[in-house]
Design a protein around this motif. Structure first.
Motif, PDB file in Angstrom:
ATOM      1  N   UNK A 296       0.806  -1.226   0.000  1.00 41.32           N
ATOM      2  CA  UNK A 296       0.000   0.000   0.000  1.00 41.32           C
ATOM      3  C   UNK A 296       0.839   1.276   0.000  1.00 41.32           C
ATOM      4  N   UNK A 297       2.136   1.136   0.326  1.00 41.83           N
ATOM      5  CA  UNK A 297       3.029   2.300   0.331  1.00 41.83           C
ATOM      6  C   UNK A 297       4.335   1.920  -0.361  1.00 41.83           C
ATOM      7  N   UNK A 298       4.254   1.583  -1.669  1.00 43.20           N
ATOM      8  CA  UNK A 298       5.437   1.073  -2.369  1.00 43.20           C
ATOM      9  C   UNK A 298       6.591   2.065  -2.434  1.00 43.20           C
ATOM     10  N   UNK A 299       6.317   3.379  -2.349  1.00 38.27           N
ATOM     11  CA  UNK A 299       7.387   4.383  -2.420  1.00 38.27           C
ATOM     12  C   UNK A 299       7.953   4.699  -1.047  1.00 38.27           C
ATOM     13  N   UNK A 300       7.429   4.064   0.000  1.00 38.87           N
ATOM     14  CA  UNK A 300       7.880   4.296   1.378  1.00 38.87           C
ATOM     15  C   UNK A 300       7.745   5.776   1.760  1.00 38.87           C
ATOM     16  N   UNK A 301       6.668   6.369   1.321  1.00 38.07           N
ATOM     17  CA  UNK A 301       6.467   7.794   1.602  1.00 38.07           C
ATOM     18  C   UNK A 301       5.951   8.030   3.012  1.00 38.07           C
ATOM     19  N   UNK A 302       5.488   6.972   3.643  1.00 32.41           N
ATOM     20  CA  UNK A 302       4.881   7.113   4.963  1.00 32.41           C
ATOM     21  C   UNK A 302       3.392   7.365   4.890  1.00 32.41           C
ATOM     22  N   UNK A 303       2.864   7.438   3.658  1.00 36.53           N
ATOM     23  CA  UNK A 303       1.431   7.654   3.460  1.00 36.53           C
ATOM     24  C   UNK A 303       0.868   6.503   2.635  1.00 36.53           C
ATOM     25  N   UNK A 304       0.519   5.402   3.275  1.00 39.56           N
ATOM     26  CA  UNK A 304       0.004   4.256   2.529  1.00 39.56           C
ATOM     27  C   UNK A 304      -1.302   4.592   1.821  1.00 39.56           C
ATOM     28  N   UNK A 305      -1.488   3.976   0.671  1.00 40.29           N
ATOM     29  CA  UNK A 305      -2.703   4.201  -0.109  1.00 40.29           C
ATOM     30  C   UNK A 305      -3.900   3.622   0.640  1.00 40.29           C
TER      31      UNK A 305
END
Length: 273
Positions: free
Chosen positions: A73-82
């Motif tokens: 859910x957060x493949x970019x590791x942005x800290x904001x899961x989809x």
């Protein structure tokens, strides 16, 4: 319109939340998928429906923030899961999404197990090959250390000690071979190759007392057999215990008049008389 949600539906939602709290994410997804498919076919009054919707949304929110879901859910590791949205009337579609996530997680877990098994097999292969190479080069202490490490790291693997015993025996390390076979006898008491290997190694080393102990273990474990008695007779003959040799040879010949070792011993006894 139902005033209360069906028991099975409520239980599946409760089960899904329970699994998620216990970090059994795949089972949580499966349980919630089942609940959503049940929910899609149920007509509830506004109050109980609102209660069910709240529980589903709470589950989805907890799922979204669960560590096990971050790579999905957060493949970019942005800290904001989809987020996983929920809309009334689209429960079946959401169930399909959750089932898909469960399949992905199962496939990833299986792939991880395969990779770990491959890495473990490669390590075992490397340790054995290194140990054998060192033995062949005459670096016996180092070679034995590598092979014994195999026995320690892969101790739960069926037949590993017999395999190592055979490697030691082929390299002429008979004492190490015999001890490895005896370890196998303790761990896998029905592994007949371990007893045979131990007897052969101790006999070749002329450690007859230790060979005798292995033969006693064979008799306790597998019972008497003409071939066993015949080989014991030959061992006692080589050990210069002629009375025992004759006794075992006769026992062997009672079961099999053609037993070769027993006949050899009896011929040798006759020649001395």
């Amino acid at each position: 319109m139902l005033k209360v949600a069906p028991k099975e539906l409520r239980e599946n939602i409760a089960r899904a939340n329970g699994y998620l709290r216990r970090n059994e994410v795949t089972r949580a997804l499966t349980a919630m998928s089942a609940a959503l498919r049940q929910y899609s076919g149920v007509q509830l009054m506004r109050g109980p429906r609102a209660e069910m919707d709240i529980q589903i949304c709470e589950f989805l929110n907890a799922l979204t923030h669960h560590q096990a879901m971050q790579t999905l859910l957060d493949p970019t590791r942005s800290g904001k899961p989809r987020p996983i949205p929920y809309q009334q009337g689209k429960e079946a579609a959401l169930a399909t999404v959750l089932e898909g996530l469960a399949r992905i997680m199962i496939n990833e877990a299986e792939e991880k197990i395969r990779q770990e098994a491959d890495a473990r097999l490669e390590r075992k292969k490397t340790l054995i090959e290194t140990g054998v190479q060192l033995l062949n080069e005459g670096q016996y202490a180092k070679g034995r250390a590598f092979l014994k490490r195999v026995a320690e790291e892969f101790s739960e693997e069926e037949g590993i000690r017999v395999q190592l015993g055979q490697i030691f025996a082929a390299a002429g390390q008979l004492a190490e071979a015999a001890e490895m076979y005896e370890e196998s006898m303790q761990v896998e008491p029905r592994a007949s190759a371990a007893y045979t290997g131990a007897v052969n190694a101790w006999t070749e080393l002329r450690e007859y007392e230790r060979a005798e102990k292995v033969y006693m273990a064979i008799l306790r474990t597998f019972g008497g057999h003409p071939n066993t008695f015949g080989k014991m007779a030959k061992m006692y003959w080589d050990w210069r215990k002629r009375d025992k040799a004759e006794e075992l040879a006769l026992r062997a010949l009672q079961g099999d008049p053609n037993q070769p070792e027993a006949n050899e011993v009896m011929q040798a006894l006759s020649a001395r008389r």
